[in-house]
Write a protein that holds these residues in place. Structure first.
Motif, PDB file in Angstrom:
ATOM      1  N   UNK A  62       0.821  -1.222   0.000  1.00  0.00           N
ATOM      2  CA  UNK A  62       0.000   0.000   0.000  1.00  0.00           C
ATOM      3  C   UNK A  62       0.847   1.262   0.000  1.00  0.00           C
ATOM      4  N   UNK A  63       0.373   2.268  -0.708  1.00  0.00           N
ATOM      5  CA  UNK A  63       1.018   3.577  -0.830  1.00  0.00           C
ATOM      6  C   UNK A  63       2.352   3.511  -1.560  1.00  0.00           C
ATOM      7  N   UNK A  64       2.679   2.347  -2.130  1.00  0.00           N
ATOM      8  CA  UNK A  64       4.006   2.184  -2.738  1.00  0.00           C
ATOM      9  C   UNK A  64       4.203   3.080  -3.951  1.00  0.00           C
ATOM     10  N   UNK A  65       3.118   3.452  -4.609  1.00  0.00           N
ATOM     11  CA  UNK A  65       3.245   4.265  -5.827  1.00  0.00           C
ATOM     12  C   UNK A  65       3.486   5.733  -5.535  1.00  0.00           C
ATOM     13  N   UNK A  72      11.978  10.776   5.113  1.00  0.00           N
ATOM     14  CA  UNK A  72      10.686  10.485   5.716  1.00  0.00           C
ATOM     15  C   UNK A  72      10.593   9.021   6.111  1.00  0.00           C
ATOM     16  N   UNK A  73      10.135   8.730   7.316  1.00  0.00           N
ATOM     17  CA  UNK A  73       9.974   7.330   7.721  1.00  0.00           C
ATOM     18  C   UNK A  73       8.822   6.686   6.968  1.00  0.00           C
ATOM     19  N   UNK A  74       8.749   5.358   6.962  1.00  0.00           N
ATOM     20  CA  UNK A  74       7.607   4.698   6.318  1.00  0.00           C
ATOM     21  C   UNK A  74       6.294   5.199   6.909  1.00  0.00           C
ATOM     22  N   UNK A  75       5.273   5.268   6.069  1.00  0.00           N
ATOM     23  CA  UNK A  75       3.989   5.809   6.504  1.00  0.00           C
ATOM     24  C   UNK A  75       3.124   4.774   7.209  1.00  0.00           C
ATOM     25  N   UNK A  98       9.222   1.532  15.382  1.00  0.00           N
ATOM     26  CA  UNK A  98       8.938   2.963  15.496  1.00  0.00           C
ATOM     27  C   UNK A  98       8.757   3.277  16.975  1.00  0.00           C
ATOM     28  N   UNK A  99       9.816   3.714  17.620  1.00  0.00           N
ATOM     29  CA  UNK A  99       9.736   3.969  19.048  1.00  0.00           C
ATOM     30  C   UNK A  99      10.533   5.185  19.450  1.00  0.00           C
ATOM     31  N   UNK A 100      10.387   5.553  20.722  1.00  0.00           N
ATOM     32  CA  UNK A 100      11.128   6.701  21.246  1.00  0.00           C
ATOM     33  C   UNK A 100      12.623   6.413  21.214  1.00  0.00           C
ATOM     34  N   UNK A 101      13.448   7.452  21.067  1.00  0.00           N
ATOM     35  CA  UNK A 101      13.058   8.864  20.996  1.00  0.00           C
ATOM     36  C   UNK A 101      12.719   9.357  19.585  1.00  0.00           C
ATOM     37  N   UNK A 102      12.960   8.518  18.552  1.00  0.00           N
ATOM     38  CA  UNK A 102      12.734   8.985  17.183  1.00  0.00           C
ATOM     39  C   UNK A 102      11.259   9.175  16.864  1.00  0.00           C
ATOM     40  N   UNK A 103      10.423   8.308  17.409  1.00  0.00           N
ATOM     41  CA  UNK A 103       8.987   8.369  17.123  1.00  0.00           C
ATOM     42  C   UNK A 103       8.209   8.331  18.427  1.00  0.00           C
ATOM     43  N   UNK A 165       3.220   8.045  11.175  1.00  0.00           N
ATOM     44  CA  UNK A 165       3.243   6.637  10.776  1.00  0.00           C
ATOM     45  C   UNK A 165       2.126   5.914  11.520  1.00  0.00           C
ATOM     46  N   UNK A 166       1.358   5.103  10.797  1.00  0.00           N
ATOM     47  CA  UNK A 166       0.277   4.337  11.407  1.00  0.00           C
ATOM     48  C   UNK A 166       0.797   2.983  11.882  1.00  0.00           C
TER      49      UNK A 166
END
Length: 392
Positions: A62-65, A72-75, A98-103, A165-166
């Motif tokens: 998904x969203x690959x196009x 930007x990190x993966x969505x 996706x974790x602290x401290x980056x996210x 990011x979801x």
């Protein structure tokens, strides 16, 4: 499950003894020697439906196009591999970490203490940018026939540039594009659930639109939930879930609610955004078709990004151009509480050439033409789709 060995696509890996986070249905473990990967293990043995869901998700991109900025990190925290026991039993799946401290979970922006600790340079301009990214991603996922379903402040993370990011993508509702098999979302978070979801109804674009409206309102009011407070006629302590079910929001009917102390006045939202909020929290509560779709929020937020004013007295005080004076200075003077008190002004990173890759803290008045054109093209392409699907 301490230090257990699992197989990812047949390759054995060792999980850390303690999970990064855990819930009622699953726990997420780091992989020893691989900082960028985590494994989500279900507490109860997952059935064949969940295994088939994950297997089909692994065939999708998904969203690959859509092009994204390299910084930007993966969505989406999309599954990357099935996790199995050494004997081959399905246990869960692997995904990027996706974790602290980056996210940081979106809820980290909702209180002053957490904002100052996690995002010390965030101002209202940053929150508008995060809201724009959130609306863009919601619209884009709907365009790709994905329904978020369990949409909440805990299932979205944000980085220092405002990229979102979801998480928990294994609960997303979708129809397999190859087999046509539907995979519904069975999870929801009550504080963000429309009445039909609370009643056991399926996740739809419209239920996503309700959750998006709540999240955008929380972001733009630095954390205030639009269904907080207690109705005047309540005989017991009312919860947010109760207020949603009763369509009782102080944003729409302030005379009916004992508003929590310290609540920021809804007028901090520019008029077009406040109109969308009142539609979502008034008629839109029980009439899904009346809820503004993600595309409507996207357009309104895009207009506001170029009209934000910066306070001359305090650089971290940004606010909408509809206000004659800085609301945060007024609030600080009357309550002694500075919502955006921080150590230094917000740095202004250069804008990026793709829609969601526009950092939330960027100088919105200098938005690149390519970004604006791309966003407008997206609006034209998907606007009709989303408006047609607003009723679910």
């Amino acid at each position: 499950m301490s230090g257990r060995v699992v197989h990812l696509d047949g390759k054995p890996v060792v999980l850390a003894e303690q999970p990064l986070k855990g819930g009622g249905q699953a726990a997420v473990f780091p992989v020893e020697g691989d900082h960028g990967t985590v494994v989500k293990l279900y507490r109860d043995p997952p059935g064949p439906d969940q295994e088939r869901r994950l297997a089909r998700m692994l065939t999708m991109s998904p969203l690959a196009a859509r092009p994204t900025d390299r910084n930007q990190p993966p969505e989406l925290a999309w599954p990357t591999a099935m996790a199995r026991s050494p004997e081959g039993a399905f246990l869960g799946y692997a995904m990027h970490r996706f974790g602290e401290p980056e996210h940081v979970q979106l809820v980290g922006l909702f209180t002053r203490a957490q904002r100052l600790r996690l995002f010390p340079q965030a101002d209202w301009r940053f929150l508008v940018g995060v809201s724009w990214n959130l609306a863009f991603m919601t619209a884009r996922m709907h365009h790709d026939h994905l329904v978020i379903g369990d949409f909440s402040s805990s299932n979205v993370v944000v980085d220092a540039n405002g990229f979102v990011t979801f998480l928990d993508c294994d609960s997303i509702a979708f129809t397999d594009p190859v087999t046509g098999e539907p995979f519904p979302c069975l999870m929801h978070t009550t504080d963000y659930s429309a009445p039909e979801r609370q009643a056991g109804g399926p996740a739809t674009r419209s239920s996503d639109d309700f959750a998006l409206a709540v999240l955008v309102y929380q972001l733009l009011t630095a954390g205030n939930h639009p269904f907080g407070g207690v109705p005047h006629d309540s005989t017991s302590e009312s919860t947010v879930k109760d207020n949603i079910a009763a369509s009782c929001s102080y944003v729409v009917r302030p005379d009916q609610v004992v508003i929590p102390r310290g609540t920021i006045d809804p007028s901090v939202l520019p008029p077009d955004l406040l109109t969308l909020a009142r539609s979502a929290f008034g008629p839109g509560v029980h009439a899904p078709a009346a809820r503004p779709p993600a595309e409507a929020w996207l357009r309104a937020l895009d207009r506001q990004r170029s009209q934000i004013q910066i306070c001359q007295a305090r650089p971290l005080h940004a606010y909408g151009a509809h206000l004659p004076a800085c609301p945060w200075c007024t609030r600080a003077a009357t309550t002694g509480h500075d919502v955006f008190n921080g150590p230094r002004p917000v740095p202004l990173p250069p804008p990026s050439p793709v829609p969601q890759a526009e950092p939330a803290g960027a100088r919105f008045g200098a938005l690149k033409v390519a970004c604006l054109v791309a966003a407008l093209i997206l609006i034209i392409v998907i606007g009709g789709i989303i408006l047609d699907g607003a009723g679910g």
